[in-house]
Design a protein around this motif. Structure first.
Motif, PDB file in Angstrom:
ATOM      1  N   LEU A 287       5.493  10.560   2.492  1.00 19.75           N
ATOM      2  CA  LEU A 287       5.037   9.501   1.595  1.00 19.75           C
ATOM      3  C   LEU A 287       5.343   8.186   2.289  1.00 19.75           C
ATOM      4  O   LEU A 287       6.499   7.920   2.653  1.00 19.75           O
ATOM      5  CB  LEU A 287       5.742   9.603   0.246  1.00 19.75           C
ATOM      6  CG  LEU A 287       5.258   8.677  -0.850  1.00 19.75           C
ATOM      7  CD1 LEU A 287       3.762   8.858  -1.105  1.00 19.75           C
ATOM      8  CD2 LEU A 287       6.024   8.931  -2.137  1.00 19.75           C
ATOM      9  N   GLN A 288       4.313   7.378   2.502  1.00 22.65           N
ATOM     10  CA  GLN A 288       4.450   6.163   3.304  1.00 22.65           C
ATOM     11  C   GLN A 288       4.093   4.926   2.483  1.00 22.65           C
ATOM     12  O   GLN A 288       3.228   4.982   1.609  1.00 22.65           O
ATOM     13  CB  GLN A 288       3.532   6.240   4.526  1.00 22.65           C
ATOM     14  CG  GLN A 288       3.785   7.447   5.384  1.00 22.65           C
ATOM     15  CD  GLN A 288       2.758   7.607   6.488  1.00 22.65           C
ATOM     16  OE1 GLN A 288       1.743   6.927   6.521  1.00 22.65           O
ATOM     17  NE2 GLN A 288       3.021   8.521   7.409  1.00 22.65           N
TER      18      GLN A 288
ATOM     19  N   THR B 203       2.803  18.934  -1.338  1.00 18.43           N
ATOM     20  CA  THR B 203       1.489  18.554  -1.852  1.00 18.43           C
ATOM     21  C   THR B 203       0.562  19.756  -2.002  1.00 18.43           C
ATOM     22  O   THR B 203      -0.554  19.600  -2.486  1.00 18.43           O
ATOM     23  CB  THR B 203       0.812  17.524  -0.916  1.00 18.43           C
ATOM     24  OG1 THR B 203       0.692  18.090   0.391  1.00 18.43           O
ATOM     25  CG2 THR B 203       1.611  16.231  -0.865  1.00 18.43           C
TER      26      THR B 203
ATOM     27  N   TRP C  15       3.511   0.619   8.415  1.00 18.16           N
ATOM     28  CA  TRP C  15       3.635   1.761   7.519  1.00 18.16           C
ATOM     29  C   TRP C  15       4.996   2.384   7.750  1.00 18.16           C
ATOM     30  O   TRP C  15       5.375   2.645   8.890  1.00 18.16           O
ATOM     31  CB  TRP C  15       2.526   2.774   7.786  1.00 18.16           C
ATOM     32  CG  TRP C  15       1.210   2.319   7.259  1.00 18.16           C
ATOM     33  CD1 TRP C  15       0.203   1.725   7.950  1.00 18.16           C
ATOM     34  CD2 TRP C  15       0.765   2.391   5.902  1.00 18.16           C
ATOM     35  NE1 TRP C  15      -0.853   1.425   7.108  1.00 18.16           N
ATOM     36  CE2 TRP C  15      -0.533   1.829   5.849  1.00 18.16           C
ATOM     37  CE3 TRP C  15       1.328   2.868   4.715  1.00 18.16           C
ATOM     38  CZ2 TRP C  15      -1.256   1.745   4.661  1.00 18.16           C
ATOM     39  CZ3 TRP C  15       0.590   2.790   3.541  1.00 18.16           C
ATOM     40  CH2 TRP C  15      -0.681   2.226   3.518  1.00 18.16           C
TER      41      TRP C  15
ATOM     42  N   GLY D 265       0.827  -1.197   0.000  1.00 18.98           N
ATOM     43  CA  GLY D 265       0.000   0.000   0.000  1.00 18.98           C
ATOM     44  C   GLY D 265       0.865   1.251   0.000  1.00 18.98           C
ATOM     45  O   GLY D 265       2.025   1.215   0.389  1.00 18.98           O
ATOM     46  N   VAL D 266       0.286   2.357  -0.453  1.00 21.66           N
ATOM     47  CA  VAL D 266       0.957   3.662  -0.470  1.00 21.66           C
ATOM     48  C   VAL D 266      -0.047   4.700   0.027  1.00 21.66           C
ATOM     49  O   VAL D 266      -1.226   4.643  -0.332  1.00 21.66           O
ATOM     50  CB  VAL D 266       1.424   4.034  -1.898  1.00 21.66           C
ATOM     51  CG1 VAL D 266       2.077   5.405  -1.924  1.00 21.66           C
ATOM     52  CG2 VAL D 266       2.382   2.984  -2.448  1.00 21.66           C
ATOM     53  N   ARG D 267       0.432   5.632   0.857  1.00 25.99           N
ATOM     54  CA  ARG D 267      -0.441   6.701   1.339  1.00 25.99           C
ATOM     55  C   ARG D 267       0.405   7.915   1.708  1.00 25.99           C
ATOM     56  O   ARG D 267       1.620   7.835   1.858  1.00 25.99           O
ATOM     57  CB  ARG D 267      -1.254   6.252   2.546  1.00 25.99           C
ATOM     58  CG  ARG D 267      -0.432   6.081   3.813  1.00 25.99           C
ATOM     59  CD  ARG D 267      -1.264   5.658   5.000  1.00 25.99           C
ATOM     60  NE  ARG D 267      -0.448   5.607   6.211  1.00 25.99           N
ATOM     61  CZ  ARG D 267      -0.861   5.115   7.357  1.00 25.99           C
ATOM     62  NH1 ARG D 267      -2.081   4.615   7.456  1.00 25.99           N
ATOM     63  NH2 ARG D 267      -0.073   5.116   8.418  1.00 25.99           N
ATOM     64  N   PHE D 268      -0.287   9.058   1.864  1.00 28.14           N
ATOM     65  CA  PHE D 268       0.335  10.260   2.385  1.00 28.14           C
ATOM     66  C   PHE D 268       0.096  10.327   3.883  1.00 28.14           C
ATOM     67  O   PHE D 268      -0.951   9.900   4.374  1.00 28.14           O
ATOM     68  CB  PHE D 268      -0.265  11.517   1.754  1.00 28.14           C
ATOM     69  CG  PHE D 268       0.201  11.781   0.351  1.00 28.14           C
ATOM     70  CD1 PHE D 268       1.535  12.022   0.080  1.00 28.14           C
ATOM     71  CD2 PHE D 268      -0.698  11.806  -0.686  1.00 28.14           C
ATOM     72  CE1 PHE D 268       1.964  12.275  -1.206  1.00 28.14           C
ATOM     73  CE2 PHE D 268      -0.287  12.061  -1.984  1.00 28.14           C
ATOM     74  CZ  PHE D 268       1.053  12.304  -2.242  1.00 28.14           C
ATOM     75  N   GLY D 269       1.036  10.911   4.619  1.00 31.04           N
ATOM     76  CA  GLY D 269       0.866  11.169   6.036  1.00 31.04           C
ATOM     77  C   GLY D 269       0.073  12.454   6.249  1.00 31.04           C
ATOM     78  O   GLY D 269      -0.487  13.031   5.306  1.00 31.04           O
TER      79      GLY D 269
ATOM     80  N   ARG E 208       3.646  16.543   3.009  1.00 30.91           N
ATOM     81  CA  ARG E 208       3.234  15.301   3.675  1.00 30.91           C
ATOM     82  C   ARG E 208       4.346  14.272   3.511  1.00 30.91           C
ATOM     83  O   ARG E 208       5.100  14.330   2.546  1.00 30.91           O
ATOM     84  CB  ARG E 208       1.965  14.734   3.043  1.00 30.91           C
ATOM     85  CG  ARG E 208       0.737  15.610   3.172  1.00 30.91           C
ATOM     86  CD  ARG E 208      -0.414  15.008   2.368  1.00 30.91           C
ATOM     87  NE  ARG E 208      -1.578  15.843   2.373  1.00 30.91           N
ATOM     88  CZ  ARG E 208      -2.635  15.679   3.157  1.00 30.91           C
ATOM     89  NH1 ARG E 208      -2.669  14.684   4.011  1.00 30.91           N
ATOM     90  NH2 ARG E 208      -3.667  16.494   3.086  1.00 30.91           N
TER      91      ARG E 208
END
Length: 92
Positions: A79-80, A60, A87, A33-37, A77
């Protein structure tokens, strides 16, 4: 000596185990998975230095709220990525 049926069952069992091991390895070692903090912002005019380059962050947001030639706010942010059940911030 195995009968043909026993040999087929043994081969199927080994294939199932190999597949389970491969899936377990991938789930533990590959990006899932990939997400922003969380968003962090700074007002550029009151903080002329803005953000210093820091590992793990991406810009961002840049906004110009009063429509003059100079942006007013910048946001960043982390990037995680998800590896296993953790994470992690990319680059750290």
């Amino acid at each position: 000596m195995y009968t043909k049926s026993e040999a087929n069952n043994d081969a199927q069992s080994r294939a199932n185990n190999a597949q389970k091991n491969a899936i377990d390895w991938a789930n533990s070692n590959c990006v899932r998975g990939v997400r922003f903090g969380a968003l962090e912002t700074t007002v550029i005019q009151t903080n002329p230095g803005g953000y210093r380059d820091q590992v793990g962050y991406v810009i961002t947001q840049v906004s110009n709220e009063d429509n003059d030639p100079i942006p007013d706010v910048a946001g960043r942010r982390t990037l995680q990525i998800l590896i296993g059940s953790s994470w992690r911030v990319i680059g750290s």
